[in-house]
Write a protein that holds these residues in place. Sequence first.
Motif, PDB file in Angstrom:
ATOM      1  N   HIS A 389      -2.091  14.096   1.630  1.00 21.81           N
ATOM      2  CA  HIS A 389      -2.300  13.020   2.598  1.00 21.81           C
ATOM      3  C   HIS A 389      -2.562  11.721   1.839  1.00 21.81           C
ATOM      4  N   LEU A 390      -1.652  10.758   1.983  1.00 19.53           N
ATOM      5  CA  LEU A 390      -1.769   9.467   1.315  1.00 19.53           C
ATOM      6  C   LEU A 390      -2.546   8.507   2.213  1.00 19.53           C
ATOM      7  N   ILE A 391      -3.562   7.868   1.646  1.00 18.60           N
ATOM      8  CA  ILE A 391      -4.352   6.864   2.367  1.00 18.60           C
ATOM      9  C   ILE A 391      -3.653   5.521   2.179  1.00 18.60           C
ATOM     10  N   MET A 392      -3.051   5.019   3.249  1.00 13.79           N
ATOM     11  CA  MET A 392      -2.148   3.875   3.153  1.00 13.79           C
ATOM     12  C   MET A 392      -2.833   2.560   3.534  1.00 13.79           C
ATOM     13  N   PRO A 393      -2.530   1.481   2.801  1.00  7.21           N
ATOM     14  CA  PRO A 393      -2.957   0.144   3.228  1.00  7.21           C
ATOM     15  C   PRO A 393      -2.003  -0.377   4.297  1.00  7.21           C
ATOM     16  N   ASP A 394      -2.295  -1.556   4.853  1.00  7.81           N
ATOM     17  CA  ASP A 394      -1.351  -2.135   5.801  1.00  7.81           C
ATOM     18  C   ASP A 394      -0.175  -2.751   5.028  1.00  7.81           C
ATOM     19  N   ALA A 395       0.863  -3.174   5.763  1.00  6.91           N
ATOM     20  CA  ALA A 395       2.094  -3.624   5.118  1.00  6.91           C
ATOM     21  C   ALA A 395       1.892  -4.859   4.232  1.00  6.91           C
ATOM     22  N   PRO A 396       1.153  -5.895   4.669  1.00  8.04           N
ATOM     23  CA  PRO A 396       0.964  -7.046   3.774  1.00  8.04           C
ATOM     24  C   PRO A 396       0.261  -6.670   2.474  1.00  8.04           C
ATOM     25  N   ARG A 397      -0.751  -5.834   2.543  1.00  9.43           N
ATOM     26  CA  ARG A 397      -1.447  -5.450   1.313  1.00  9.43           C
ATOM     27  C   ARG A 397      -0.544  -4.577   0.440  1.00  9.43           C
ATOM     28  N   TYR A 398       0.238  -3.702   1.062  1.00  2.83           N
ATOM     29  CA  TYR A 398       1.172  -2.895   0.265  1.00  2.83           C
ATOM     30  C   TYR A 398       2.125  -3.799  -0.509  1.00  2.83           C
ATOM     31  N   LEU A 399       2.674  -4.801   0.171  1.00  4.91           N
ATOM     32  CA  LEU A 399       3.609  -5.700  -0.505  1.00  4.91           C
ATOM     33  C   LEU A 399       2.926  -6.455  -1.640  1.00  4.91           C
ATOM     34  N   ALA A 400       1.690  -6.887  -1.418  1.00  4.77           N
ATOM     35  CA  ALA A 400       0.957  -7.586  -2.484  1.00  4.77           C
ATOM     36  C   ALA A 400       0.777  -6.675  -3.693  1.00  4.77           C
ATOM     37  N   ASP A 401       0.409  -5.406  -3.439  1.00  7.72           N
ATOM     38  CA  ASP A 401       0.230  -4.464  -4.547  1.00  7.72           C
ATOM     39  C   ASP A 401       1.553  -4.153  -5.230  1.00  7.72           C
ATOM     40  N   ARG A 402       2.584  -3.967  -4.446  1.00  3.83           N
ATOM     41  CA  ARG A 402       3.886  -3.573  -4.998  1.00  3.83           C
ATOM     42  C   ARG A 402       4.519  -4.699  -5.806  1.00  3.83           C
ATOM     43  N   LEU A 403       4.386  -5.932  -5.325  1.00  2.99           N
ATOM     44  CA  LEU A 403       5.110  -7.030  -5.941  1.00  2.99           C
ATOM     45  C   LEU A 403       4.318  -7.772  -7.006  1.00  2.99           C
ATOM     46  N   PHE A 404       2.971  -7.731  -6.906  1.00  8.26           N
ATOM     47  CA  PHE A 404       2.181  -8.555  -7.812  1.00  8.26           C
ATOM     48  C   PHE A 404       1.205  -7.758  -8.670  1.00  8.26           C
ATOM     49  N   SER A 405       0.614  -6.685  -8.161  1.00  2.00           N
ATOM     50  CA  SER A 405      -0.355  -5.862  -8.912  1.00  2.00           C
ATOM     51  C   SER A 405      -1.550  -6.653  -9.407  1.00  2.00           C
ATOM     52  N   LEU A 406      -1.969  -7.647  -8.649  1.00  4.08           N
ATOM     53  CA  LEU A 406      -3.077  -8.491  -9.084  1.00  4.08           C
ATOM     54  C   LEU A 406      -4.412  -8.083  -8.471  1.00  4.08           C
ATOM     55  N   VAL A 407      -4.395  -7.507  -7.282  1.00  3.99           N
ATOM     56  CA  VAL A 407      -5.632  -7.174  -6.578  1.00  3.99           C
ATOM     57  C   VAL A 407      -6.004  -5.737  -6.921  1.00  3.99           C
ATOM     58  N   VAL A 408      -7.227  -5.530  -7.376  1.00  6.87           N
ATOM     59  CA  VAL A 408      -7.602  -4.208  -7.866  1.00  6.87           C
ATOM     60  C   VAL A 408      -8.507  -3.454  -6.901  1.00  6.87           C
ATOM     61  N   ASP A 409      -9.037  -4.124  -5.873  1.00  5.53           N
ATOM     62  CA  ASP A 409      -9.988  -3.447  -5.006  1.00  5.53           C
ATOM     63  C   ASP A 409      -9.262  -2.432  -4.120  1.00  5.53           C
ATOM     64  N   VAL A 410     -10.029  -1.525  -3.539  1.00  4.75           N
ATOM     65  CA  VAL A 410      -9.469  -0.519  -2.644  1.00  4.75           C
ATOM     66  C   VAL A 410      -9.262  -1.161  -1.280  1.00  4.75           C
ATOM     67  N   PRO A 411      -8.038  -1.129  -0.739  1.00  7.51           N
ATOM     68  CA  PRO A 411      -7.785  -1.818   0.521  1.00  7.51           C
ATOM     69  C   PRO A 411      -8.382  -1.089   1.709  1.00  7.51           C
ATOM     70  N   GLU A 412      -8.512  -1.815   2.794  1.00  7.58           N
ATOM     71  CA  GLU A 412      -8.905  -1.180   4.042  1.00  7.58           C
ATOM     72  C   GLU A 412      -7.823  -0.178   4.448  1.00  7.58           C
ATOM     73  N   PRO A 413      -8.198   0.994   4.914  1.00  6.72           N
ATOM     74  CA  PRO A 413      -7.182   1.987   5.267  1.00  6.72           C
ATOM     75  C   PRO A 413      -6.460   1.599   6.549  1.00  6.72           C
ATOM     76  N   PHE A 414      -5.153   1.794   6.537  1.00 12.51           N
ATOM     77  CA  PHE A 414      -4.343   1.476   7.712  1.00 12.51           C
ATOM     78  C   PHE A 414      -3.851   2.746   8.406  1.00 12.51           C
ATOM     79  N   ALA A 415      -3.455   3.727   7.606  1.00 10.23           N
ATOM     80  CA  ALA A 415      -2.894   4.956   8.164  1.00 10.23           C
ATOM     81  C   ALA A 415      -2.987   6.058   7.127  1.00 10.23           C
ATOM     82  N   VAL A 416      -2.696   7.279   7.556  1.00  7.41           N
ATOM     83  CA  VAL A 416      -2.598   8.433   6.659  1.00  7.41           C
ATOM     84  C   VAL A 416      -1.205   9.009   6.810  1.00  7.41           C
ATOM     85  N   VAL A 417      -0.564   9.247   5.672  1.00  8.91           N
ATOM     86  CA  VAL A 417       0.790   9.801   5.662  1.00  8.91           C
ATOM     87  C   VAL A 417       0.737  11.181   5.009  1.00  8.91           C
ATOM     88  N   ARG A 418       1.384  12.142   5.646  1.00  8.17           N
ATOM     89  CA  ARG A 418       1.354  13.534   5.167  1.00  8.17           C
ATOM     90  C   ARG A 418       2.688  13.918   4.537  1.00  8.17           C
TER      91      ARG A 418
END
Length: 500
Positions: A389-418
């Motif tokens: 079960h993956l603890i997923m961030p919301d889409a804007p935070r995912y894009l920030a992590d994927r494209l920039f890798s600058l923010v290191v804190d744990v994001p607010e959870p948006f969904a769980v993917v199995r």
Amino acid sequence: SAAAERALRDVAAVPDFARGVLAARSTDFAKGMLANAGAVVKDLTEAAPPLDAEAVELANALLRDGAYPAALFPEATATKVDLRTERAFLGAAARAAELSSAVYANDGAPAALRALSAAPVATGRTHDVAWAIVDGVGGDGVLERHVVIRGFDASDETGDNAALVKKVVYAKPVAVPLDPAAFPRAWADVLADAPVDGPTAPRVEAHAGFLFLAEALLDAVRPHLEIGEGHRLVFAGHSIGGALAGLCTVLLRVRESADVAALVFAPLPCLKVVDGGAVALTRTVPTPEASRPARPPSVLRELKLDEDLVRAFVQPWDPLVRWYTDHDPCYPLVADSAGDVYTLFASGPPRVLRTLARTILETADAWPEVREVYVQQANQTFSHLGSMHLIMPDAPRYLADRLFSLVVDVPEPFAVVRCAAADLPRVLDAAFRLEEFSISLVPAALRSFVHHFHPAYSRPLVALRRRVADDAEAAMSTEPRWVARGVAASRAGRDDAAPT
């Protein structure tokens, strides 16, 4: 920024670093560090490449209504969990995550467990692995006993941490005996390849270090595993503790048909099906999709066990869940340090992390010996267990992590993917790729540490549990009075609240 302050608060659980940060007013301290560390700023710049057409296309696709998070993953590999209909599962997972965090309180663990309305039954330490057994009541009113196994804790100096790490990195595959007494109980015998007498689980092998620790843990906790009929027995743990909790659960079910299950967080894989399509670890350049090995067989299915026997949670940027798989970004960093054993990724491009890591490793007396064992034995491929079960961030935070890798804190959870355990490497590689080039940048390395730390699991799951409960309460408050009365009555086991 607010993100920086959140990051520092999460890192605040690392005592020595945190005291300095918080004493210097957090953000000012961080600014001072960056102002005097041009090389770190260079690393930050490298981690934020300019947006190209592919990045813009990804952003547009994910921000379309309903596209996220399904669009991230290969077809038919992952599904979003409906937390409203699976509220009981979410509650059980959040409970196990809280307990798995509480055992890191060391001497304060009994008090931390009691604060969670858990009654301590026993505590102990086995080969430098701390554990606790607690009783409590589940969300459905059923009495349950948790066996909670702690992961590695460098701040706990009461044990031999170096000896524990050597066992964890001794990943030599060994047969799994069906007789609980057949596997050696002396570590020297494991290192000497002492033979295992008696029958073994067909076509399944285990990580030798984890199997040794699991057998010893089962010896220690066995007097507390007998529970009343109708009660639940759950193994739980984080990181090393998660791997051991899952392995102990499998051993008990295979050998004794015990009524037990596991809820684990950031587990390291430690079992595999022999001749199951495993390949040597990927190195330096990610393997093209077309040449990837076939989907590995399920360990639990091979053992004729239910896939829900072990249910695991993963923070997608956590690198340790990739250990001992063909997607491991950490092994190359260490293996490529043959010169002075302290310079990680020596043949790679310039990295600030190399200097920082060398400074840390030079202070660790046991590092050369640990590294030798790791390089010789950790180049293995094992599989995860059960459902992931993956603890997923919301889409804007995912894009920030994927494209920039600058923010290191744990994001607010948006969904769980199995997804199935066998699909986890493929799912992570599609949406959260980590390899030694990217992870050797300072922001990615810091993010990796923070996202593996136990609060990165317990806090989001508790937040999701609270959010689902609040949503349910809000929904009840907007329903007609007779509907709300009917829901309340059904919870109390009555059916006398129908409208007149």
